[in-house]
Structure formats: structure tokens, C-alpha cells
Design a protein around this motif. Structure first.
Motif, PDB file in Angstrom:
ATOM      1  N   GLY A 200       0.819  -1.203   0.000  1.00 27.91           N
ATOM      2  CA  GLY A 200       0.000   0.000   0.000  1.00 27.91           C
ATOM      3  C   GLY A 200       0.854   1.254   0.000  1.00 27.91           C
ATOM      4  N   ILE A 201       0.199   2.378  -0.133  1.00 25.52           N
ATOM      5  CA  ILE A 201       0.889   3.658  -0.175  1.00 25.52           C
ATOM      6  C   ILE A 201       1.646   3.958   1.128  1.00 25.52           C
ATOM      7  CG2 ILE A 201       0.480   6.158  -0.251  1.00 25.52           C
ATOM      8  CD1 ILE A 201      -1.475   5.637  -2.517  1.00 25.52           C
ATOM      9  N   PRO A 202       1.096   3.651   2.319  1.00 31.64           N
ATOM     10  CA  PRO A 202       1.867   3.925   3.547  1.00 31.64           C
ATOM     11  C   PRO A 202       3.219   3.223   3.577  1.00 31.64           C
ATOM     12  CG  PRO A 202      -0.441   3.568   4.080  1.00 31.64           C
ATOM     13  CD  PRO A 202      -0.284   3.203   2.641  1.00 31.64           C
ATOM     14  N   GLU A 203       3.254   1.947   3.215  1.00 35.43           N
ATOM     15  CA  GLU A 203       4.524   1.206   3.221  1.00 35.43           C
ATOM     16  C   GLU A 203       5.489   1.769   2.175  1.00 35.43           C
ATOM     17  OE1 GLU A 203       6.258  -3.383   2.811  1.00 35.43           O
ATOM     18  OE2 GLU A 203       4.097  -2.996   2.666  1.00 35.43           O
ATOM     19  N   ALA A 204       4.962   2.057   0.994  1.00 37.74           N
ATOM     20  CA  ALA A 204       5.807   2.610  -0.063  1.00 37.74           C
ATOM     21  C   ALA A 204       6.319   3.999   0.309  1.00 37.74           C
ATOM     22  CB  ALA A 204       5.039   2.659  -1.378  1.00 37.74           C
ATOM     23  N   SER A 205       5.484   4.797   0.976  1.00 43.62           N
ATOM     24  CA  SER A 205       5.884   6.148   1.364  1.00 43.62           C
ATOM     25  C   SER A 205       7.056   6.125   2.335  1.00 43.62           C
ATOM     26  CB  SER A 205       4.703   6.889   2.006  1.00 43.62           C
ATOM     27  OG  SER A 205       3.653   7.078   1.087  1.00 43.62           O
ATOM     28  N   THR A 206       7.021   5.186   3.290  1.00 50.22           N
ATOM     29  CA  THR A 206       8.113   5.078   4.262  1.00 50.22           C
ATOM     30  C   THR A 206       9.433   4.799   3.560  1.00 50.22           C
ATOM     31  OG1 THR A 206       6.609   4.307   5.990  1.00 50.22           O
ATOM     32  CG2 THR A 206       8.950   3.803   6.263  1.00 50.22           C
ATOM     33  N   ALA A 207       9.414   3.851   2.629  1.00 49.97           N
ATOM     34  CA  ALA A 207      10.639   3.519   1.895  1.00 49.97           C
ATOM     35  C   ALA A 207      11.071   4.675   1.000  1.00 49.97           C
ATOM     36  CB  ALA A 207      10.416   2.255   1.065  1.00 49.97           C
ATOM     37  N   PHE A 208      10.107   5.352   0.396  1.00 49.29           N
ATOM     38  CA  PHE A 208      10.430   6.463  -0.506  1.00 49.29           C
ATOM     39  C   PHE A 208      11.091   7.614   0.248  1.00 49.29           C
ATOM     40  CE2 PHE A 208       9.433  10.469  -2.621  1.00 49.29           C
ATOM     41  CZ  PHE A 208       9.928  10.230  -3.898  1.00 49.29           C
ATOM     42  N   LEU A 209      10.533   7.982   1.399  1.00 51.72           N
ATOM     43  CA  LEU A 209      11.102   9.099   2.160  1.00 51.72           C
ATOM     44  C   LEU A 209      12.499   8.765   2.675  1.00 51.72           C
ATOM     45  CD1 LEU A 209       7.994  10.360   4.170  1.00 51.72           C
ATOM     46  CD2 LEU A 209       9.109  11.464   2.217  1.00 51.72           C
ATOM     47  N   SER A 210      12.702   7.533   3.094  1.00 49.39           N
ATOM     48  CA  SER A 210      14.030   7.107   3.534  1.00 49.39           C
ATOM     49  C   SER A 210      15.025   7.217   2.391  1.00 49.39           C
ATOM     50  CB  SER A 210      13.961   5.667   4.045  1.00 49.39           C
ATOM     51  OG  SER A 210      15.250   5.151   4.287  1.00 49.39           O
ATOM     52  N   SER A 211      14.618   6.760   1.221  1.00 48.16           N
ATOM     53  CA  SER A 211      15.488   6.814   0.049  1.00 48.16           C
ATOM     54  C   SER A 211      15.733   8.256  -0.382  1.00 48.16           C
ATOM     55  CB  SER A 211      14.865   6.027  -1.108  1.00 48.16           C
ATOM     56  OG  SER A 211      14.653   4.676  -0.744  1.00 48.16           O
ATOM     57  N   PHE A 212      14.700   9.069  -0.320  1.00 42.93           N
ATOM     58  CA  PHE A 212      14.808  10.473  -0.725  1.00 42.93           C
ATOM     59  C   PHE A 212      15.816  11.209   0.168  1.00 42.93           C
ATOM     60  CE2 PHE A 212      13.587  14.924  -0.784  1.00 42.93           C
ATOM     61  CZ  PHE A 212      13.322  15.171  -2.130  1.00 42.93           C
TER      62      PHE A 212
END
Length: 232
Positions: A200-212
């Protein structure tokens, strides 16, 4: 001498129409430009999810009114935008991220910025369990011959708008009615499809912000945290 890393404020906008998301990023970009010449530019990254919508970039001139009507009849909106790239779809289950950055706080180069966004998405996919996401001669991020993330940006005086659309658990049937990004003979995919489990978007958002934060070498703070920091 210690160089302070740029601060990027996270705005979680939830699900709304494309028009509302466009208005939000325009307001944020404009508000940062009104701070005055010597004031620190406030950087944002807007995380959101759109109602079904097809959008085309500044190079798309082949879509006629009949094409627009055909796509609208599917239950989606249709918008012409000032971003780069060709036609794509945004909708439920897709993480849309709009970084609103002043590149002079990072590196004053749109080419560098796009490459950094690409690396951010690739690292996001790697964190979630997809090690072979990559770039090709075509725009976006790919897993084999299937695009998992669209990228289309706009820059004005080194201020960025628009961004990425990462398919998390998107209904991929929406893409069957277009040639995504104008690329013939290739398909689309999602994190959920590739991993065989719901992402889902919450899980993807966590990984995206960490990567960003890692790729852009910046501090990332949720909106409430950043506001509190400014008022202390």
C-alpha cells in the motif's frame, strides 16, 4: 566547517482530485517564492493519491477532444499539464510525490535532479524487495519491459514541481486505454504485482522518504514537526 543539510517538509495530502493536487503544489511553490530574496527557501515534498485521471505533458499535442472524451467516459478526468513527459495515468493505489525544491540548496541542475529522482525510486524498490528496477533509454523506472514508475517534472528558476507516480497497488487496467508515456510494445507493473503481496501507499511512502533523504542528502520532517521547529 559543518554544512547544514537542506530541510524538506513532508506534506501528506491524502487522496483528492488532480486539480486539487495541482493547486496545492502551485500554492506551496508560490509561497516559498514570496519569502524575500534573502530568506531561506522552504522545500516541500507532497505525498498524495489521486482520483482516476489521465494527464499529458507539454510535448503531447496528438490527443484530440475525441480522445479526451473517450478517456473521460471511462470515469477518469483528463488534464493537460506543464510537466515533461507524455500521457500517463494517476489513480488509487499509486503514490504520487511532488518535490517542491529550490535546487540551489542541492545542486542547480535539472539533469542532476531527474537522475536523483530516478535513483530515489530505484532505491525505494530495492528496499521493498525489487533489486532489478532500473532506468532505460525510455523515461521512468522499469522492471524488465514493464514500467513501475512514471517521472515528469517541471522547473522554473530552479524551483521544481510535479514529480513521480509509483504504482503500489494500482489497478493496471487503466493503462490499457493509452500508450503509457508514448512507448509502444511495453507494459506497466506495480510493487504489488512484482512482489506477490499487497504493497500500500503507507509502506511505499516510508521507503520512498528514507530513500529520498539519503539520495538528496537532506533532512526530512513531517509537516507538524517542521512547523514546531520554526516556532521554537
Amino acid at each position: 566547517m559543518c554544512v547544514r543539510r537542506p530541510l524538506v517538509t513532508v506534506v501528506r495530502a491524502g487522496r483528492h482530485s488532480y486539480a486539487s493536487g495541482l493547486k496545492l503544489q502551485q500554492l506551496l511553490a508560490k509561497s516559498t517564492q514570496n519569502l524575500g530574496e534573502f530568506a531561506e527557501f522552504r522545500n516541500y515534498i507532497v505525498l498524495q493519491e489521486h482520483d482516476p485521471v489521465y494527464t499529458i505533458g507539454i510535448r503531447s499535442k496528438s490527443y484530440t477532444k475525441d480522445d479526451e472524451d473517450r478517456l473521460r467516459k471511462l470515469g477518469a478526468e483528463f488534464h493537460r499539464t506543464d510537466r515533461g513527459g507524455l500521457i500517463t495515468f494517476h489513480g488509487p493505489g499509486q503514490l504520487v510525490a511532488y518535490p517542491i525544491l529550490h535546487l540551489r540548496q542541492f545542486k542547480p541542475s535539472i539533469r542532476w535532479y531527474v537522475a536523483a529522482l530516478e535513483r530515489t525510486v530505484i532505491e525505494t524498490c530495492r528496499q521493498l524487495g525489487i533489486p532489478d528496477a532500473t532506468t532505460t533509454q525510455d523515461t521512468g523506472i522499469w522492471v524488465g519491459d514493464h514500467k513501475i514508475c512514471a517521472i515528469g517534472v517541471h522547473g522554473s528558476r530552479y524551483v521544481t514541481t510535479h514529480g513521480i507516480g509509483l504504482n503500489c497497488c494500482t489497478d493496471l487496467k487503466w493503462f490499457e486505454h493509452i500508450i503509457p508515456c508514448g512507448i509502444e510494445g511495453k507494459g506497466v507493473t506495480s510493487l504489488t504485482k512484482e512482489l506477490g503481496r499487497h504493497i500500500g501507499i503507507p509502506e511505499a511512502s516510508t521507503a520512498f522518504l528514507s530513500s529520498f533523504a539519503s539520495i538528496f542528502d537532506c533532512r526530512v520532517a513531517e509537516q507538524a514537526d517542521a512547523v514546531a521547529r520554526d516556532t521554537n
